[in-house]
Design a protein around this motif. Sequence first.
Motif, PDB file in Angstrom:
ATOM      1  N   ASP A  29      27.349  34.465  53.766  1.00  0.00           N
ATOM      2  CA  ASP A  29      28.633  33.878  54.121  1.00  0.00           C
ATOM      3  C   ASP A  29      29.292  33.252  52.896  1.00  0.00           C
ATOM      4  O   ASP A  29      30.503  33.338  52.715  1.00  0.00           O
ATOM      5  CB  ASP A  29      28.451  32.829  55.222  1.00  0.00           C
TER       6      ASP A  29
ATOM      7  N   GLU B 220      28.896  34.209  49.864  1.00  0.00           N
ATOM      8  CA  GLU B 220      29.384  35.295  49.012  1.00  0.00           C
ATOM      9  C   GLU B 220      30.707  35.847  49.536  1.00  0.00           C
ATOM     10  O   GLU B 220      31.654  36.081  48.792  1.00  0.00           O
ATOM     11  CB  GLU B 220      28.340  36.415  48.951  1.00  0.00           C
ATOM     12  N   LEU B 221      30.735  36.042  50.876  1.00  0.00           N
ATOM     13  CA  LEU B 221      31.952  36.567  51.512  1.00  0.00           C
ATOM     14  C   LEU B 221      33.107  35.588  51.343  1.00  0.00           C
ATOM     15  O   LEU B 221      34.239  35.989  51.046  1.00  0.00           O
ATOM     16  CB  LEU B 221      31.718  36.850  52.995  1.00  0.00           C
TER      17      LEU B 221
ATOM     18  N   ALA C  39      34.265  35.672  47.948  1.00  0.00           N
ATOM     19  CA  ALA C  39      35.003  36.914  47.706  1.00  0.00           C
ATOM     20  C   ALA C  39      36.426  36.793  48.196  1.00  0.00           C
ATOM     21  O   ALA C  39      37.380  37.230  47.552  1.00  0.00           O
ATOM     22  CB  ALA C  39      34.298  38.078  48.387  1.00  0.00           C
TER      23      ALA C  39
ATOM     24  N   GLU D  44      40.299  36.335  46.008  1.00  0.00           N
ATOM     25  CA  GLU D  44      41.592  36.981  46.224  1.00  0.00           C
ATOM     26  C   GLU D  44      42.722  36.002  45.975  1.00  0.00           C
ATOM     27  O   GLU D  44      43.815  36.381  45.567  1.00  0.00           O
ATOM     28  CB  GLU D  44      41.694  37.491  47.657  1.00  0.00           C
TER      29      GLU D  44
ATOM     30  N   MET E 229      39.444  37.508  55.656  1.00  0.00           N
ATOM     31  CA  MET E 229      40.278  37.342  54.474  1.00  0.00           C
ATOM     32  C   MET E 229      41.541  36.576  54.813  1.00  0.00           C
ATOM     33  O   MET E 229      41.947  35.668  54.090  1.00  0.00           O
ATOM     34  CB  MET E 229      40.676  38.719  53.897  1.00  0.00           C
TER      35      MET E 229
END
Lengths: 702, 158
Positions: B23, B25-26, B29, B33, B133
């Motif tokens: 989680d 890492e996500l 990520a 952005e 995202m």
Amino acid sequence: MRNCRYSRRSAKLQENINPMTAPPSDGQNNSTESNLQGHNSPNRMHFGWRTLKPWEAYVFALVVTAITLVLRLEFDDVLGGHPTLVIFTIPVMLSAYAGGLRAGLLATATSCLASGYYLLPPLHSFAVALPGDHWLQFSFALAGVLISVMNEALHRARRLADQISKQHVQAQKDLAKVETLQSAIFHSAHFWIIATDEKGVIQIFNPVAERKLGYAAAEVVNKTTPAILHERQEVIERAAALSLEYGVAVSADFEALAFRAARGIEDMYEVTKVRKDVGSFPALLSITALRDERQSIIGYLLIGIDDTARKQAEAQLQQANAKLKAWAQALNSFAIVEETDPQGRITYANDPFCSISKYSREEVIGRDHRDILISRTHPREFWKKMWVTISHGEIWRGEIKNHAKDGTVYWVDTVIVPLLGRDEKPETYLAIGFAITERKLAEEEWKRAEKEIQFLNTALEQRVLERTKQLKAANGELEAFSYSVSHDLRAPLRHVSGFVELLQREAGASLSEKSLRYLSTISQSAHRMGELIDDLLTFSRIGKSDLQKTEVSLAALVQDVMGDFQSATKERNIIWDIHPLPHVRADPALMRQVMVNLMSNAVKFTSARANAKIEIGSSSSPAGDTVIFIRDNGAGFDPLYAGKLFGVFQRLHSREEFEGTGIGLANIQRIIHRHGGRVWAEGVVDGGATFSFSIPNQPTET
Amino acid sequence: MNTANMEVTHIKNILLVEDDHRDVELTLAALEEQNLANQVFVLHDGAQALDYLYHRGKFTDRSGSNPVLILLDLKMPKVDGLEVLKIVKADEQLKTIPVVMLTSSRETPDLTECYKHGVNAYVVKPVDFSNFMKAVSQLGIFWAAINNPPLPAAKEKP
């Protein structure tokens, strides 16, 4: 005329008879007594002065003789020495008349002595010298004796007459008494008295007879027989009956009436008496032959009384008896009737009594009810109370448990009525009862069942408590499970989805078409798994949360949900046909979920239609619940599988056809059930579907 | 003002407390952005987070000010997110720091409990990465709103 005579005399005789019956303290009665004496006094005067007592007569004789002697001596000169003894016959006669034989003899003797001493020579000596004087004296004495004897006879005659006169007075008194009694009987207020001569011709017809029979005495006396006062038919029948009985011809006239009396038989019979004017009435008649001292019949006496009142009473009594009999019959046909004496011994038992107790009548008569029939189930106080009640003459009612002869138990709802005797104490107890065995057994059964139910209830409560505890534990576990599912199951999915996405970004350019498709499938599957988890959590949440019920306007709710679909359906041609919708009492959030589900289903399953039509309306169920339906013209479903529609993850269409997790309708059913309603669906393949649910107007919490 | 800004940007001023490395890492990520990843300081449980905020344990010697945003996972070993939230919001010094709960759970009680204790935002971590995202980018905006615009306290300064 005869009647008048009796009337006139009756007053006087009435007065005379009174002293015999009434105490003489009454002033009027005293005067009546003196009147009686006055009435007799002239009789006594008729016999002159009273007979003298003997000593008065003797003195009278001596005095009269002495006076005569003195008067003789006075007139001695005038008589010229003539003895004239004849003058002494005067005192003798007077004395004999007044005093009878002895007084006469005394006067005679005294006169002889006095004449011998004073008148016959030698004077002043009792001796008589002359032979002529002897003769004179002797004839005088003889005459005196004769006079005395004759007067004595007169005296006796007078005494006899006196005695006879006294007897006559007594006889008259007796006669008056008898006449008074006769008159009283004759004028009796109740009995009519008719006397006839030996041929039956009426001689006496008393006032009661006149009043009761309508004839005046003058009309019948010496003119007719009492046969005219009888129903002709009755007289004929009586004559016939007597002929038959005695074997002689009896004529249907007075002979028939007097036949038995003439033979010395006391005859009393009931007849119908005929009045002269109108109608007839029942009478009781007695006829007696009147005989003289030689026992030959000189007449008949008929005494009668109006029997109407007695007959009426008899008729009433008969009517009452008939009524009572009917009652008794009715009672006997279905009630258990029993009579006992004051000691409780059975004196009567009817058929129902025998049939229920299974004893014959002979077996129970004379026995004590308690000894043969009653079971020991009733406490002593029960009987004591009953006996106290009925022995005080009051009615008792109660339910008695009896044992029949074969030992079976039967219950009787009993009323005991004490029938009181003249002394106001119960003479007989009348018990009337109805069999209530079935009811009693049912009651007992009911009581037993109640106890059992109570016991079961307690056990059930215990079990419910235990189960609740277990359920709570299970619920807790389930909650923990769903919590864990929501967190821990979703995390790996997120990672799968996230890293696939990252991989696509990272290496997308260098991957083959096929590899990219694989990655996309992985991503979609993860996404779907996420949806399934979300729906499952929703489903379990619906069961857990409390309902927050308020008034929900379905019309507003439908408009609101339609708004949500606006963007998703703007490409499609959907006709929404919304009918007026009611308010329901429900949880607004859950109700919204229901409508969203149903309406999105309708939208979803009409996606293949060029012209989709969705209709929403309401109606009322027979039970009064509100029913809402959503009808579409979409894909529909096979009615064969209608029951499967509402199962969790049950689908009737493939995912390729229509997307969805298959949990929406299960959620709807769960929500509607929690509101106490019902949900159902109708449809045909390719013919559209109608989904309906009901919401109670009287909400019940489930 | 600028100086202050410079100072803030130099230190990692977003605190992410998340026990699941994947989680993390996500999330990173996603934040990348938004070009925010390098500002994130990651810790793995509530106890560490409290030590960090209170300069305790291995963070005794930590220099610098408090983070401007805390991203807090709800379910964590030792001390969970809710407890950390309670302590932060009960502390006079810390309660002005916005706290965003990042959680897998849609369970209503959790949500209610968090709002009751003054959480500033509540983000359900979606399974779908694109949605994830989106959610994180929202956080970026949120962060930007806190970082750039005049804070109520800063406004009063001039």
